[in-house]
Design a protein around this motif. Structure first.
Motif, PDB file in Angstrom:
ATOM      1  N   GLU A 132      14.057 -86.597  13.306  1.00 32.53           N
ATOM      2  CA  GLU A 132      13.534 -87.778  13.984  1.00 32.53           C
ATOM      3  C   GLU A 132      12.235 -88.250  13.336  1.00 32.53           C
ATOM      4  OE1 GLU A 132      13.205 -86.548  18.029  1.00 32.53           O
ATOM      5  OE2 GLU A 132      15.364 -86.757  18.437  1.00 32.53           O
ATOM      6  N   ARG A 133      11.365 -87.320  13.015  1.00 31.01           N
ATOM      7  CA  ARG A 133      10.088 -87.685  12.385  1.00 31.01           C
ATOM      8  C   ARG A 133      10.308 -88.250  10.984  1.00 31.01           C
ATOM      9  NH1 ARG A 133       7.937 -83.162  13.035  1.00 31.01           N
ATOM     10  NH2 ARG A 133       8.063 -82.317  10.912  1.00 31.01           N
ATOM     11  N   LEU A 134      11.241 -87.634  10.221  1.00 30.24           N
ATOM     12  CA  LEU A 134      11.528 -88.106   8.868  1.00 30.24           C
ATOM     13  C   LEU A 134      12.064 -89.536   8.888  1.00 30.24           C
ATOM     14  CD1 LEU A 134      11.786 -87.516   5.830  1.00 30.24           C
ATOM     15  CD2 LEU A 134      14.046 -86.534   6.295  1.00 30.24           C
ATOM     16  N   CYS A 135      12.945 -89.830   9.814  1.00 30.40           N
ATOM     17  CA  CYS A 135      13.489 -91.189   9.915  1.00 30.40           C
ATOM     18  C   CYS A 135      12.399 -92.207  10.218  1.00 30.40           C
ATOM     19  CB  CYS A 135      14.583 -91.248  10.980  1.00 30.40           C
ATOM     20  SG  CYS A 135      16.126 -90.464  10.484  1.00 30.40           S
ATOM     21  N   GLU A 136      11.498 -91.870  11.107  1.00 27.83           N
ATOM     22  CA  GLU A 136      10.390 -92.765  11.445  1.00 27.83           C
ATOM     23  C   GLU A 136       9.542 -93.060  10.209  1.00 27.83           C
ATOM     24  OE1 GLU A 136       8.251 -90.872  14.559  1.00 27.83           O
ATOM     25  OE2 GLU A 136       9.862 -91.098  16.050  1.00 27.83           O
ATOM     26  N   GLU A 137       9.244 -92.012   9.443  1.00 31.18           N
ATOM     27  CA  GLU A 137       8.396 -92.199   8.264  1.00 31.18           C
ATOM     28  C   GLU A 137       9.105 -92.994   7.178  1.00 31.18           C
ATOM     29  OE1 GLU A 137       5.159 -91.430   7.955  1.00 31.18           O
ATOM     30  OE2 GLU A 137       5.344 -90.925  10.090  1.00 31.18           O
ATOM     31  N   MET A 138      10.391 -92.726   6.943  1.00 29.54           N
ATOM     32  CA  MET A 138      11.107 -93.424   5.881  1.00 29.54           C
ATOM     33  C   MET A 138      11.354 -94.883   6.230  1.00 29.54           C
ATOM     34  SD  MET A 138      11.153 -91.289   3.547  1.00 29.54           S
ATOM     35  CE  MET A 138      12.029 -92.317   2.383  1.00 29.54           C
ATOM     36  N   LEU A 139      11.490 -95.194   7.506  1.00 30.29           N
ATOM     37  CA  LEU A 139      11.628 -96.600   7.902  1.00 30.29           C
ATOM     38  C   LEU A 139      10.345 -97.355   7.595  1.00 30.29           C
ATOM     39  CD1 LEU A 139      13.857 -98.347   9.154  1.00 30.29           C
ATOM     40  CD2 LEU A 139      12.781 -97.983  11.379  1.00 30.29           C
ATOM     41  N   LYS A 140       9.200 -96.731   7.837  1.00 31.55           N
ATOM     42  CA  LYS A 140       7.915 -97.352   7.499  1.00 31.55           C
ATOM     43  C   LYS A 140       7.799 -97.562   5.998  1.00 31.55           C
ATOM     44  CE  LYS A 140       5.482 -95.121  11.372  1.00 31.55           C
ATOM     45  NZ  LYS A 140       4.478 -94.087  11.724  1.00 31.55           N
ATOM     46  N   ASN A 195      10.258-102.172 -10.733  1.00 31.12           N
ATOM     47  CA  ASN A 195      10.793-103.470 -10.317  1.00 31.12           C
ATOM     48  C   ASN A 195      11.726-103.375  -9.112  1.00 31.12           C
ATOM     49  OD1 ASN A 195       9.494-104.757 -12.522  1.00 31.12           O
ATOM     50  ND2 ASN A 195      11.192-104.189 -13.873  1.00 31.12           N
ATOM     51  N   ALA A 196      11.852-102.149  -8.534  1.00 31.66           N
ATOM     52  CA  ALA A 196      12.795-101.958  -7.425  1.00 31.66           C
ATOM     53  C   ALA A 196      12.272-100.953  -6.406  1.00 31.66           C
ATOM     54  CB  ALA A 196      14.142-101.491  -7.971  1.00 31.66           C
ATOM     55  N   LEU A 197      10.978-100.972  -6.164  1.00 34.63           N
ATOM     56  CA  LEU A 197      10.386-100.020  -5.223  1.00 34.63           C
ATOM     57  C   LEU A 197      10.934-100.236  -3.808  1.00 34.63           C
ATOM     58  CD1 LEU A 197       6.664 -99.721  -6.327  1.00 34.63           C
ATOM     59  CD2 LEU A 197       8.243 -97.842  -5.917  1.00 34.63           C
ATOM     60  N   GLY A 198      11.326 -99.150  -3.171  1.00 32.37           N
ATOM     61  CA  GLY A 198      11.873 -99.210  -1.827  1.00 32.37           C
ATOM     62  C   GLY A 198      13.372 -99.394  -1.788  1.00 32.37           C
ATOM     63  N   ARG A 199      14.001 -99.579  -2.955  1.00 38.44           N
ATOM     64  CA  ARG A 199      15.462 -99.731  -2.992  1.00 38.44           C
ATOM     65  C   ARG A 199      16.165 -98.380  -3.108  1.00 38.44           C
ATOM     66  NH1 ARG A 199      14.574-104.006  -0.846  1.00 38.44           N
ATOM     67  NH2 ARG A 199      15.031-106.051  -1.761  1.00 38.44           N
ATOM     68  N   THR A 200      15.400 -97.307  -3.232  1.00 38.61           N
ATOM     69  CA  THR A 200      15.933 -95.949  -3.183  1.00 38.61           C
ATOM     70  C   THR A 200      15.302 -95.242  -1.995  1.00 38.61           C
ATOM     71  OG1 THR A 200      16.292 -95.790  -5.573  1.00 38.61           O
ATOM     72  CG2 THR A 200      16.012 -93.724  -4.381  1.00 38.61           C
ATOM     73  N   LEU A 201      16.132 -94.664  -1.140  1.00 40.45           N
ATOM     74  CA  LEU A 201      15.649 -93.907   0.010  1.00 40.45           C
ATOM     75  C   LEU A 201      16.376 -92.567   0.049  1.00 40.45           C
ATOM     76  CD1 LEU A 201      15.544 -96.583   2.870  1.00 40.45           C
ATOM     77  CD2 LEU A 201      13.604 -95.670   1.595  1.00 40.45           C
ATOM     78  N   ASN A 202      15.612 -91.486   0.120  1.00 38.07           N
ATOM     79  CA  ASN A 202      16.178 -90.152   0.186  1.00 38.07           C
ATOM     80  C   ASN A 202      15.843 -89.486   1.507  1.00 38.07           C
ATOM     81  OD1 ASN A 202      17.488 -89.487  -2.460  1.00 38.07           O
ATOM     82  ND2 ASN A 202      15.516 -90.222  -3.202  1.00 38.07           N
ATOM     83  N   ILE A 203      16.867 -88.893   2.110  1.00 33.21           N
ATOM     84  CA  ILE A 203      16.729 -88.225   3.399  1.00 33.21           C
ATOM     85  C   ILE A 203      17.131 -86.762   3.217  1.00 33.21           C
ATOM     86  CG2 ILE A 203      17.183 -88.409   5.866  1.00 33.21           C
ATOM     87  CD1 ILE A 203      16.198 -91.021   4.540  1.00 33.21           C
ATOM     88  N   PRO A 204      16.188 -85.903   2.786  1.00 35.38           N
ATOM     89  CA  PRO A 204      16.520 -84.479   2.620  1.00 35.38           C
ATOM     90  C   PRO A 204      16.573 -83.783   3.979  1.00 35.38           C
ATOM     91  CG  PRO A 204      14.216 -84.873   2.062  1.00 35.38           C
ATOM     92  CD  PRO A 204      14.804 -86.218   2.377  1.00 35.38           C
ATOM     93  N   LEU A 205      17.720 -83.275   4.329  1.00 36.92           N
ATOM     94  CA  LEU A 205      17.934 -82.666   5.641  1.00 36.92           C
ATOM     95  C   LEU A 205      17.883 -81.145   5.550  1.00 36.92           C
ATOM     96  CD1 LEU A 205      20.866 -84.972   6.768  1.00 36.92           C
ATOM     97  CD2 LEU A 205      18.482 -85.094   7.510  1.00 36.92           C
ATOM     98  N   PRO A 206      17.340 -80.492   6.563  1.00 36.17           N
ATOM     99  CA  PRO A 206      17.245 -79.032   6.524  1.00 36.17           C
ATOM    100  C   PRO A 206      18.627 -78.387   6.559  1.00 36.17           C
ATOM    101  CG  PRO A 206      15.854 -79.964   8.275  1.00 36.17           C
ATOM    102  CD  PRO A 206      16.734 -81.062   7.785  1.00 36.17           C
ATOM    103  N   PRO A 207      18.787 -77.216   5.939  1.00 34.67           N
ATOM    104  CA  PRO A 207      20.033 -76.470   6.111  1.00 34.67           C
ATOM    105  C   PRO A 207      20.353 -76.298   7.594  1.00 34.67           C
ATOM    106  CG  PRO A 207      18.671 -75.435   4.425  1.00 34.67           C
ATOM    107  CD  PRO A 207      17.839 -76.515   5.050  1.00 34.67           C
ATOM    108  N   ARG A 208      21.654 -76.352   7.892  1.00 38.03           N
ATOM    109  CA  ARG A 208      22.184 -76.188   9.247  1.00 38.03           C
ATOM    110  C   ARG A 208      21.979 -77.429  10.124  1.00 38.03           C
ATOM    111  NH1 ARG A 208      20.263 -71.578   7.469  1.00 38.03           N
ATOM    112  NH2 ARG A 208      18.210 -71.818   8.370  1.00 38.03           N
ATOM    113  N   THR A 209      21.752 -78.580   9.486  1.00 44.70           N
ATOM    114  CA  THR A 209      21.762 -79.841  10.243  1.00 44.70           C
ATOM    115  C   THR A 209      23.200 -80.137  10.682  1.00 44.70           C
ATOM    116  OG1 THR A 209      19.870 -80.727   9.022  1.00 44.70           O
ATOM    117  CG2 THR A 209      21.285 -82.316  10.133  1.00 44.70           C
ATOM    118  N   SER A 210      23.350 -80.571  11.929  1.00 43.82           N
ATOM    119  CA  SER A 210      24.688 -80.798  12.486  1.00 43.82           C
ATOM    120  C   SER A 210      24.956 -82.293  12.690  1.00 43.82           C
ATOM    121  CB  SER A 210      24.822 -80.064  13.822  1.00 43.82           C
ATOM    122  OG  SER A 210      24.066 -80.715  14.824  1.00 43.82           O
ATOM    123  N   ASP A 211      26.052 -82.594  13.393  1.00 43.15           N
ATOM    124  CA  ASP A 211      26.423 -83.984  13.676  1.00 43.15           C
ATOM    125  C   ASP A 211      25.252 -84.769  14.253  1.00 43.15           C
ATOM    126  OD1 ASP A 211      28.863 -82.901  13.010  1.00 43.15           O
ATOM    127  OD2 ASP A 211      29.900 -83.544  14.830  1.00 43.15           O
TER     128      ASP A 211
END
Length: 439
Positions: free
Chosen positions: A321-329, A194-210
């Motif tokens: 950058e690619r992950l953000c594009e896909e998760m926005l879709k 009943n809440a599809l799309g209301r959870t978004l996870n952005i797993p970032l690789p180790p050593r991701t910076s600002d």
């Protein structure tokens, strides 16, 4: 003379009487160094920045959120109630218009505490953000809430609590679960039926910076918030993404945390993790406080800060950058049904196995949610663990339709008569009815 552009309330609670052990990373010094730093920097001498004492969360604040097995008293200490009360104080200051923003610098943390609680996992017993959110919903109405979790560890407890809530948007930015506790938080985890799309996870690789974190904020989080239009934005402000944190492997800086909060512009921030007690927390918290107050944070620098040394690789930049594009879709076009679980009649059923790393408890659950076009759906959870026998929790949501309300109440009544469960708990948000049976 400096003056805060945004009136900011800051709440401190170091929890002197609670620690997992005297040398454990989650101990009172996490906040004592920060408290000293903010005073030395003269933060509270700036007009518009005010320090407050925490409230104490009540039993009903826990009862609205958690199925505590066997009961609240055996999974929740007074320190947890004061920590949650600090978050509630922050929310009330904002909701009542006394402050524009509020920052709850409190411990113990809470974002690994799930709907069902058998003990401590990930240093958390009760979910202090969830207690805060449901407190203000109880007193200020059924608000649309966005929670942005920036702790290095996936906020699996907050995700679990709001998995089936279409009025709560949960976004977690964290180190990839394949490399760190709790091993969850992947893009396919998108919320319940009943809440599809209301959870978004952005797993970032180790050593991701600002660069990586701020790209996620600019190109995913802010566009999603603009579409969701929350009444209130909350930052679960974990600080263990810092480059000096002893138990993680990320490259975020105090400047980055301040810039993130400046761009995110949350109404409320609540401290979660962060275990570089001297080298990071005092500077990160100072940067966040200045950013929330609308003040210049450009001079905030932690020891050993070297931008070149912590810059992420081009490969990480490309991946983020690619992950953000896909998760926005995915947010704008979620799948037709969750990948977790399966349909069984009018219910969506998923099974879960949960490990309480601190207390060494293994738990199994069967969670069933009624597929409902009119509300978030009544939910029932069968739970058993190495600490407690088979028990049942039933939740009727705050916006429940009459059919879901009736099913929830009947389920508890029938279970009580049959006596198949050691403990039974009802969370009836519709009627403000909270009942627990033990056999």
């Amino acid at each position: 003379m400096l003056e805060a552009a945004n009136k900011l309330g800051i709440i401190f609670f170091p929890a002197y009487d609670w620690a997992i052990s005297p040398t454990h990373p989650e101990r009172e010094e996490r906040l004592l160094y920060t408290q000293d730093q903010l005073r030395e920097e003269g933060l509270f001498d700036i007009p518009g920045i005010t320090e407050y004492k925490p409230l104490v969360a009540g039993r009903e604040d826990v009862e609205r959120v958690h199925f505590c097995i066997p009961d609240i008293e055996r999974v929740c200490t007074k320190s947890h109630l004061v920590s949650a009360g600090g978050a509630i104080q922050a929310a009330r200051l904002v909701m009542e218009g006394k402050e524009d923003k509020a920052f709850a610098l409190v411990r113990p943390p809470g974002h690994h505490a799930m709907k069902v609680v058998h003990g401590n996992r990930g240093f958390c017993n009760v979910n202090i953000e969830a207690l805060m959110i449901e407190h203000i919903r109880e007193h200020f109405g059924p608000l649309r809430v966005a929670v942005i979790d920036t702790d290095c560890h996936h906020g699996d407890g907050t995700q679990d609590i709001y998995w089936n809530d279409p009025d709560t948007l949960f976004i977690s930015l964290h180190q990839d679960g394949r490399t760190i506790f709790p091993g969850t938080g992947f893009p396919a985890e998108l919320g319940g039926v009943n809440a599809l799309g209301r959870t978004l996870n952005i797993p970032l690789p180790p050593r991701t910076s600002d660069r990586g974190f701020l790209h996620v904020i600019d190109h995913l989080v802010l566009p999603v918030l603009e579409h969701f239009k929350p009444d209130i934005v909350i930052n679960s402000a974990g600080q263990d993404n810092h480059f000096s944190d002893p138990i993680t492997d990320m490259r975020f800086s105090a400047q980055g945390y301040a810039a993130l909060n400046s761009r995110l512009n949350p109404d409320i921030a609540v401290l979660e993790g962060g275990y570089a007690i001297q080298g990071a927390l005092p500077y990160v918290n100072l940067g966040i406080a200045l950013a929330m107050a609308g003040l210049d944070y450009s001079s905030v620098r932690e020891p050993d800060f070297d931008p070149a040394a912590i810059e992420q690789s081009p490969r990480i930049t490309e991946y983020v950058e690619r992950l953000c594009e896909e998760m926005l879709k995915v947010y704008f076009n979620p799948p037709s049904q969750p990948r977790q679980g399966e349909k069984s009649g009018d219910w969506w059923v998923r099974t879960k196995d949960i490990f309480y790393d601190t207390d060494g408890i293994n738990e199994s659950q069967v969670e069933s949610v009624r597929i409902c076009p009119d509300c978030a759906g009544v939910m029932k959870i069968e739970t058993w663990s190495t600490a407690n026998p088979l028990s049942l929790g039933v939740q009727v949501p705050q916006n429940a339709c009459e059919k879901c309300r009736g099913i929830g109440i009947r389920t508890v009544e029938e279970a009580h008569v049959k006596g198949n469960y050691r403990y039974i708990q009802l969370i009836n948000r519709k009627d403000k009815q909270y009942v627990q049976y033990g056999f």
